[in-house]
Design an enzyme around this catalytic site. Structure first.
Site, PDB file in Angstrom:
ATOM      1  N   GLU A 141       0.856  -1.189   0.000  1.00  0.00           N
ATOM      2  CA  GLU A 141       0.000   0.000   0.000  1.00  0.00           C
ATOM      3  C   GLU A 141       0.891   1.238   0.000  1.00  0.00           C
ATOM      4  O   GLU A 141       1.811   1.361   0.815  1.00  0.00           O
ATOM      5  CB  GLU A 141      -0.918  -0.016   1.234  1.00  0.00           C
ATOM      6  CG  GLU A 141      -1.859   1.175   1.263  1.00  0.00           C
ATOM      7  CD  GLU A 141      -3.143   0.941   2.051  1.00  0.00           C
ATOM      8  OE1 GLU A 141      -3.458  -0.221   2.369  1.00  0.00           O
ATOM      9  OE2 GLU A 141      -3.835   1.933   2.332  1.00  0.00           O
ATOM     10  N   ARG A 142       0.616   2.139  -0.934  1.00  0.00           N
ATOM     11  CA  ARG A 142       1.450   3.341  -1.117  1.00  0.00           C
ATOM     12  C   ARG A 142       2.905   2.965  -1.364  1.00  0.00           C
ATOM     13  O   ARG A 142       3.819   3.669  -0.941  1.00  0.00           O
ATOM     14  CB  ARG A 142       1.338   4.298   0.071  1.00  0.00           C
ATOM     15  CG  ARG A 142      -0.075   4.591   0.524  1.00  0.00           C
ATOM     16  CD  ARG A 142      -0.951   5.072  -0.605  1.00  0.00           C
ATOM     17  NE  ARG A 142      -2.327   5.329  -0.150  1.00  0.00           N
ATOM     18  CZ  ARG A 142      -3.312   5.637  -0.971  1.00  0.00           C
ATOM     19  NH1 ARG A 142      -3.099   5.712  -2.284  1.00  0.00           N
ATOM     20  NH2 ARG A 142      -4.516   5.870  -0.512  1.00  0.00           N
ATOM     21  N   ASN A 184      -3.314  -1.678   7.650  1.00  0.00           N
ATOM     22  CA  ASN A 184      -4.644  -2.122   7.228  1.00  0.00           C
ATOM     23  C   ASN A 184      -4.545  -3.642   7.127  1.00  0.00           C
ATOM     24  O   ASN A 184      -3.972  -4.174   6.179  1.00  0.00           O
ATOM     25  CB  ASN A 184      -5.026  -1.529   5.864  1.00  0.00           C
ATOM     26  CG  ASN A 184      -5.299  -0.033   5.958  1.00  0.00           C
ATOM     27  OD1 ASN A 184      -5.835   0.444   6.957  1.00  0.00           O
ATOM     28  ND2 ASN A 184      -4.929   0.706   4.931  1.00  0.00           N
ATOM     29  N   GLU A 267     -10.152   4.793   9.339  1.00  0.00           N
ATOM     30  CA  GLU A 267     -10.378   4.445   7.933  1.00  0.00           C
ATOM     31  C   GLU A 267     -10.930   3.033   7.785  1.00  0.00           C
ATOM     32  O   GLU A 267     -10.507   2.260   6.925  1.00  0.00           O
ATOM     33  CB  GLU A 267      -9.079   4.616   7.137  1.00  0.00           C
ATOM     34  CG  GLU A 267      -8.562   6.053   7.176  1.00  0.00           C
ATOM     35  CD  GLU A 267      -7.328   6.313   6.317  1.00  0.00           C
ATOM     36  OE1 GLU A 267      -6.570   5.364   6.074  1.00  0.00           O
ATOM     37  OE2 GLU A 267      -7.142   7.468   5.904  1.00  0.00           O
ATOM     38  N   ARG A 300      -1.743   3.657  16.938  1.00  0.00           N
ATOM     39  CA  ARG A 300      -1.696   4.842  16.074  1.00  0.00           C
ATOM     40  C   ARG A 300      -2.799   5.856  16.420  1.00  0.00           C
ATOM     41  O   ARG A 300      -3.932   5.484  16.730  1.00  0.00           O
ATOM     42  CB  ARG A 300      -1.790   4.441  14.599  1.00  0.00           C
ATOM     43  CG  ARG A 300      -0.583   3.621  14.175  1.00  0.00           C
ATOM     44  CD  ARG A 300      -0.660   3.162  12.752  1.00  0.00           C
ATOM     45  NE  ARG A 300      -0.202   4.127  11.774  1.00  0.00           N
ATOM     46  CZ  ARG A 300      -0.891   4.508  10.712  1.00  0.00           C
ATOM     47  NH1 ARG A 300      -2.118   4.070  10.500  1.00  0.00           N
ATOM     48  NH2 ARG A 300      -0.376   5.345   9.844  1.00  0.00           N
ATOM     49  N   LYS A 341       1.268  10.769  13.617  1.00  0.00           N
ATOM     50  CA  LYS A 341       1.836  11.314  12.376  1.00  0.00           C
ATOM     51  C   LYS A 341       2.371  12.720  12.651  1.00  0.00           C
ATOM     52  O   LYS A 341       1.796  13.463  13.453  1.00  0.00           O
ATOM     53  CB  LYS A 341       0.781  11.373  11.274  1.00  0.00           C
ATOM     54  CG  LYS A 341       0.415   9.992  10.737  1.00  0.00           C
ATOM     55  CD  LYS A 341      -0.417  10.061   9.459  1.00  0.00           C
ATOM     56  CE  LYS A 341      -0.821   8.645   9.036  1.00  0.00           C
ATOM     57  NZ  LYS A 341      -1.459   8.591   7.702  1.00  0.00           N
ATOM     58  N   ASP A 346      -1.985  14.442   6.823  1.00  0.00           N
ATOM     59  CA  ASP A 346      -1.533  13.178   6.252  1.00  0.00           C
ATOM     60  C   ASP A 346      -0.319  13.348   5.340  1.00  0.00           C
ATOM     61  O   ASP A 346      -0.443  13.188   4.125  1.00  0.00           O
ATOM     62  CB  ASP A 346      -2.688  12.544   5.470  1.00  0.00           C
ATOM     63  CG  ASP A 346      -2.457  11.068   5.215  1.00  0.00           C
ATOM     64  OD1 ASP A 346      -1.497  10.522   5.760  1.00  0.00           O
ATOM     65  OD2 ASP A 346      -3.254  10.474   4.464  1.00  0.00           O
ATOM     66  N   GLU A 368       5.570   9.575  13.750  1.00  0.00           N
ATOM     67  CA  GLU A 368       5.567   8.804  12.505  1.00  0.00           C
ATOM     68  C   GLU A 368       5.835   9.713  11.308  1.00  0.00           C
ATOM     69  O   GLU A 368       5.134  10.694  11.091  1.00  0.00           O
ATOM     70  CB  GLU A 368       4.204   8.096  12.354  1.00  0.00           C
ATOM     71  CG  GLU A 368       4.104   7.216  11.116  1.00  0.00           C
ATOM     72  CD  GLU A 368       2.743   6.515  10.990  1.00  0.00           C
ATOM     73  OE1 GLU A 368       2.224   5.987  11.996  1.00  0.00           O
ATOM     74  OE2 GLU A 368       2.185   6.503   9.875  1.00  0.00           O
ATOM     75  N   GLU A 374       4.199   9.126  -0.719  1.00  0.00           N
ATOM     76  CA  GLU A 374       2.802   9.106  -1.154  1.00  0.00           C
ATOM     77  C   GLU A 374       2.362  10.439  -1.760  1.00  0.00           C
ATOM     78  O   GLU A 374       1.775  10.475  -2.837  1.00  0.00           O
ATOM     79  CB  GLU A 374       1.899   8.738   0.026  1.00  0.00           C
ATOM     80  CG  GLU A 374       0.422   8.761  -0.320  1.00  0.00           C
ATOM     81  CD  GLU A 374      -0.462   8.284   0.834  1.00  0.00           C
ATOM     82  OE1 GLU A 374       0.070   7.912   1.891  1.00  0.00           O
ATOM     83  OE2 GLU A 374      -1.699   8.292   0.646  1.00  0.00           O
ATOM     84  N   GLU A 487       7.585  21.489  -3.459  1.00  0.00           N
ATOM     85  CA  GLU A 487       6.542  22.320  -2.846  1.00  0.00           C
ATOM     86  C   GLU A 487       6.128  23.450  -3.781  1.00  0.00           C
ATOM     87  O   GLU A 487       4.946  23.785  -3.877  1.00  0.00           O
ATOM     88  CB  GLU A 487       7.054  22.897  -1.521  1.00  0.00           C
ATOM     89  CG  GLU A 487       5.989  23.736  -0.807  1.00  0.00           C
ATOM     90  CD  GLU A 487       6.444  24.242   0.557  1.00  0.00           C
ATOM     91  OE1 GLU A 487       7.666  24.409   0.753  1.00  0.00           O
ATOM     92  OE2 GLU A 487       5.580  24.469   1.416  1.00  0.00           O
ATOM     93  N   TRP A 517     -13.391  13.066   2.983  1.00  0.00           N
ATOM     94  CA  TRP A 517     -12.133  12.851   3.710  1.00  0.00           C
ATOM     95  C   TRP A 517     -11.665  14.045   4.546  1.00  0.00           C
ATOM     96  O   TRP A 517     -10.586  13.992   5.158  1.00  0.00           O
ATOM     97  CB  TRP A 517     -11.023  12.451   2.729  1.00  0.00           C
ATOM     98  CG  TRP A 517     -11.293  11.151   2.020  1.00  0.00           C
ATOM     99  CD1 TRP A 517     -11.904  10.993   0.812  1.00  0.00           C
ATOM    100  CD2 TRP A 517     -10.977   9.830   2.481  1.00  0.00           C
ATOM    101  NE1 TRP A 517     -11.984   9.656   0.488  1.00  0.00           N
ATOM    102  CE2 TRP A 517     -11.414   8.921   1.493  1.00  0.00           C
ATOM    103  CE3 TRP A 517     -10.353   9.324   3.626  1.00  0.00           C
ATOM    104  CZ2 TRP A 517     -11.264   7.534   1.612  1.00  0.00           C
ATOM    105  CZ3 TRP A 517     -10.197   7.941   3.746  1.00  0.00           C
ATOM    106  CH2 TRP A 517     -10.654   7.069   2.757  1.00  0.00           C
TER     107      TRP A 517
HETATM  108  O1  GCW Z   1      -2.047   8.345   4.079  1.00  0.00           O
HETATM  109  C1  GCW Z   1      -3.085   7.471   4.277  1.00  0.00           C
HETATM  110  C2  GCW Z   1      -2.940   6.519   3.153  1.00  0.00           C
HETATM  111  C3  GCW Z   1      -3.486   5.147   3.462  1.00  0.00           C
HETATM  112  C4  GCW Z   1      -2.871   4.688   4.770  1.00  0.00           C
HETATM  113  C5  GCW Z   1      -3.271   5.654   5.864  1.00  0.00           C
HETATM  114  C6  GCW Z   1      -2.670   5.316   7.203  1.00  0.00           C
HETATM  115  C7  GCW Z   1      -2.245   2.479   5.466  1.00  0.00           C
HETATM  116  O2  GCW Z   1      -3.546   7.079   2.023  1.00  0.00           O
HETATM  117  O3  GCW Z   1      -3.146   4.312   2.397  1.00  0.00           O
HETATM  118  O4  GCW Z   1      -3.257   3.370   5.100  1.00  0.00           O
HETATM  119  O5  GCW Z   1      -2.828   6.937   5.538  1.00  0.00           O
HETATM  120  O6  GCW Z   1      -1.685   5.943   7.567  1.00  0.00           O
HETATM  121  O7  GCW Z   1      -3.181   4.459   7.896  1.00  0.00           O
END
Ligand code: GCW
Length: 655
Positions: A141-142, A184, A267, A300, A341, A346, A368, A374, A487, A517
């Site tokens: 993923e990503r 996930n 999510e 998380r 994070k 994100d 994190e 991404e 940027e 979102w």
């Molecule tokens: O940035 C988002 C991503 C998801 C990711 C999620 C997360 C693993 O688009 O793909 O899922 O964050 O950090 O959980």
């Protein structure tokens, strides 16, 4: 597509980097598996460069339990005839060995004794790898570097040689922990915890040889999914027992297992909310099961409403983590780490530092970061992220007198950018991001520019090149300012997103504007940006301690690069830089593309100075980066010209 000649790129550990060590007589003193790793490394270097096998040693690596270097530190001393690395524990010897490699000939120049210790005890990578290939997300993923290093055809790879080589690279930049599967957790992957634990154990065996502890992402619903219970309620006694047994089983196979990583109520992942319980209860459940074995749960904080109504202006995604977690301070178990994070949204190219960091003084906190790019070009664009991370780690949540984020963090975690691509990272220059993360986790105060030097000296060994200075200058030119360049041609002034929905590559100004979102810019004919002030907006600015709550509250004091994150302003608003918001948008987007074109030319000029296959791979990626940067420039500039009706002061062509 091009690839390195012998299959896998050596990254920052090419043979050539071992020349100084390998041409000396090295002695390794001590016992144990990690000491054996050091011994094998020294022997390998000697085999390559013919260092003497007998006679007085030039380099002595010595395990001495009476020292005070701690579990991972080492003392490096260079006297006239001999360089000595002393460590109180085996891991320190390993890190000391790689420090000597990094220093090269300098390691044999006289210098006083100095003890090095990591500033952060846990330096971890999270892999978002699926065991099976996911129909939408692919295997990683990503992930922008091919399939998973760990998993193939629905199971752990039989040949784990590359996993060992990966562990070696990670040890050489200081990483000591890693989780092997996506946060996930899909049903097949959930079983890694139970009947498939031997597959995880095989991976752990490889990583252990380089001092890396293995962790596993688990599903909060595992007792239901795997155990046949009818609840996963964290306060239910059967559920507690189930997790205790699950942890016992894991440790029977992996005695030094690190612990669990959990994405809960986030999510769509299951979590304690379903049972009316708090996240401290949820984390406590898993922490309790791991505690007897010395394991840790990484819980998380990425919890927010991803099904919000864009019409609802009272909900602000940026607020969510703080609103959920700050009130729980003091309620988390000692071996639970809240993994936050670095920004409130994100991993955008520019965000403020999350107000959660520093807001839970009685809770262990992991910060994190995202090495996988991404939102920063997906390893098709050059975007060296060390300066971004360094800004985050040096930020002081309580102002000048308070501690830095790097000091507050008990653990630094990053989402890996590695896959089974022969260059590890898809874009060969994206290797620098992985290296820099490890080094910043070891020392959050490290100078990103110095890290770039370190990395390029190891990776490209310019001293062996026909034109060392031109090679150094060229590599610096393409990497050093690349985050700032990225940027410039993407989302302006901290506003974020404006990417294509789903895959997040390339521009789409309104791509996330009417989505669930929580990712909006609110541009209209008069202005753009999100009012997050306490006085008239969502109140997010008030989640910060002083002085930041005041700095961010007013558009007059808010830094330019975060202006649109915190304020909705007219296009004619004058920035501290002296230019208007609209003109800043036009200028930076023209500049960004020009900078990419210039970097591409510099890269082209390095043909003959870098390995041909690397040169070709990077050149291919530059063609795409330039195309994409133009697309960004033209969409952003056209959108804002049409919205505002304000022409470019310099009369350049906007479509
Ligand atoms: O940035 C988002 C991503 C998801 C990711 C999620 C997360 C693993 O688009 O793909 O899922 O964050 O950090 O959980």
């Amino acid at each position: 597509m091009s690839g390195p000649p012998a299959g896998t790129d050596p990254a920052w550990l090419p043979d050539e980097a071992f020349r100084a060590v390998g041409s000396r007589r090295v002695q390794v003193r001590g016992e144990g598996p990690l000491v054996d790793t050091v011994r094998a490394e020294a022997a390998r270097a000697r085999a390559r460069f013919g260092g003497a096998a007998d006679g007085p040693a030039d380099l002595v690596l010595c395990l001495d339990g009476s020292g005070d270097e701690g579990p991972e530190g080492f003392t490096l001393e260079r006297t006239a005839g001999r360089t000595t690395v002393t460590a109180a524990a085996p891991a320190g010897l390993l890190y000391g060995f790689f420090e000597v490699v990094r220093l090269g000939e300098d390691a044999f120049v006289e210098a006083p004794a100095r003890t090095h210790r990591p500033a952060v005890a846990e330096r971890m990578l999270n892999h978002w790898d699926n065991v099976d290939v996911h129909p939408v997300m692919g295997q990683v993923e990503r992930g922008y570097a091919g399939g998973s290093l760990f998993w193939q055809d629905g199971q752990a790879r039989g040949d784990l040689a590359r996993v060992r080589a990966y562990g070696r690279l990670l040890a050489a930049c200081g990483i000591n922990a890693l989780s092997v599967n996506n946060v996930n957790v899909h049903p097949a992957e959930a079983r890694l915890l139970t009947d498939r634990i031997t597959e995880v154990a095989a991976i752990a065996d490889e990583l252990r040889a380089y001092g890396i502890r293995t962790h596993l992402s688990v599903s909060f619903a595992a007792p239901v999914l795997l155990g046949g219970l009818d609840t996963a309620d964290p306060l239910d006694e059967d559920v507690r027992q189930w997790w205790r047994a699950a942890a016992d089983h894991v440790y029977a196979h992996i005695p030094d297992f690190g612990g669990f990583v959990v994405k809960a109520d986030s999510e769509g992942q299951p979590g304690p909310f379903a049972y009316g319980r708090s996240h401290a209860d949820g984390a406590g459940l898993l922490a309790g099961a791991l505690a007897p074995h010395g394991g840790t749960v990484h819980w998380r904080a990425f919890v927010y409403d991803h099904t919000q109504d864009w019409r609802d202006r009272t909900t602000d995604r940026a607020r969510a983590a703080y609103d959920h977690f700050a009130p729980l301070d003091g309620q988390f178990a000692d071996n639970a780490v809240l993994q936050v994070k670095h920004g409130p949204m994100d991993f955008q190219v520019r965000e403020p530092v999350s107000p959660v960091i520093g807001a839970l003084p009685h809770t262990e906190v992991a910060v994190e970061l995202q090495v996988t790019q991404e939102y920063t070009g997906q390893q098709r664009h050059v975007c060296a992220l060390a300066p971004l991370w360094s800004q985050v780690l040096r930020f002081r949540p309580e102002g000048a007198e308070g501690p830095t984020v790097g000091t507050i963090a008990d653990s630094l975690v990053a989402v890996s950018n590695v896959g089974d691509d022969p260059y590890w990272t898809g874009h060969p220059l994206a290797q620098f991001n992985l290296y820099a993360f490890g080094r910043l986790a070891w020392n959050p105060d490290a100078d990103p520019d110095q890290l770039l030097t370190e990395w390029l000296e190891l990776t490209f060994t310019p001293d062996r090149s026909a034109e060392p200075e031109r090679l150094r200058a060229g590599l610096r030119a393409v990497l050093a300012g690349s985050w700032a360049t990225y940027e410039k041609y993407t989302a302006p002034l901290g506003v974020g997103f404006m990417v294509q929905p789903g895959h997040h590559y390339g521009p789409s100004v309104d791509g996330y504007e009417y989505s669930p979102w929580g990712t909006y810019h609110f541009a209209d004919r008069d202005g753009v940006g999100v009012d997050r002030s306490a006085a008239t907006g969502t109140g997010y600015a008030a989640q910060y301690a002083k002085p930041w709550r005041e700095t961010y509250e007013s558009a007059d004091t808010c830094p330019d690069d975060l202006l649109l994150f915190f304020h909705h302003v007219p296009y004619g608003h004058v920035l501290h830089s002296g230019t208007t918001v609209i003109q800043h948008i036009y200028d930076t987007h023209f500049e960004g593309v020009a900078e990419v074109a210039a970097a591409r030319e510099v890269w082209a000029s390095l043909a003959g100075l870098v390995r041909p296959d690397v040169h070709e791979r990077v050149s291919e990626r530059y063609a795409e980066q330039e195309r994409c940067a133009r697309e960004w420039r033209d969409q952003i500039n056209s959108y804002f010209l049409r919205a505002s009706g304000v022409p470019d002061a310099h009369g350049r062509r906007i479509h």
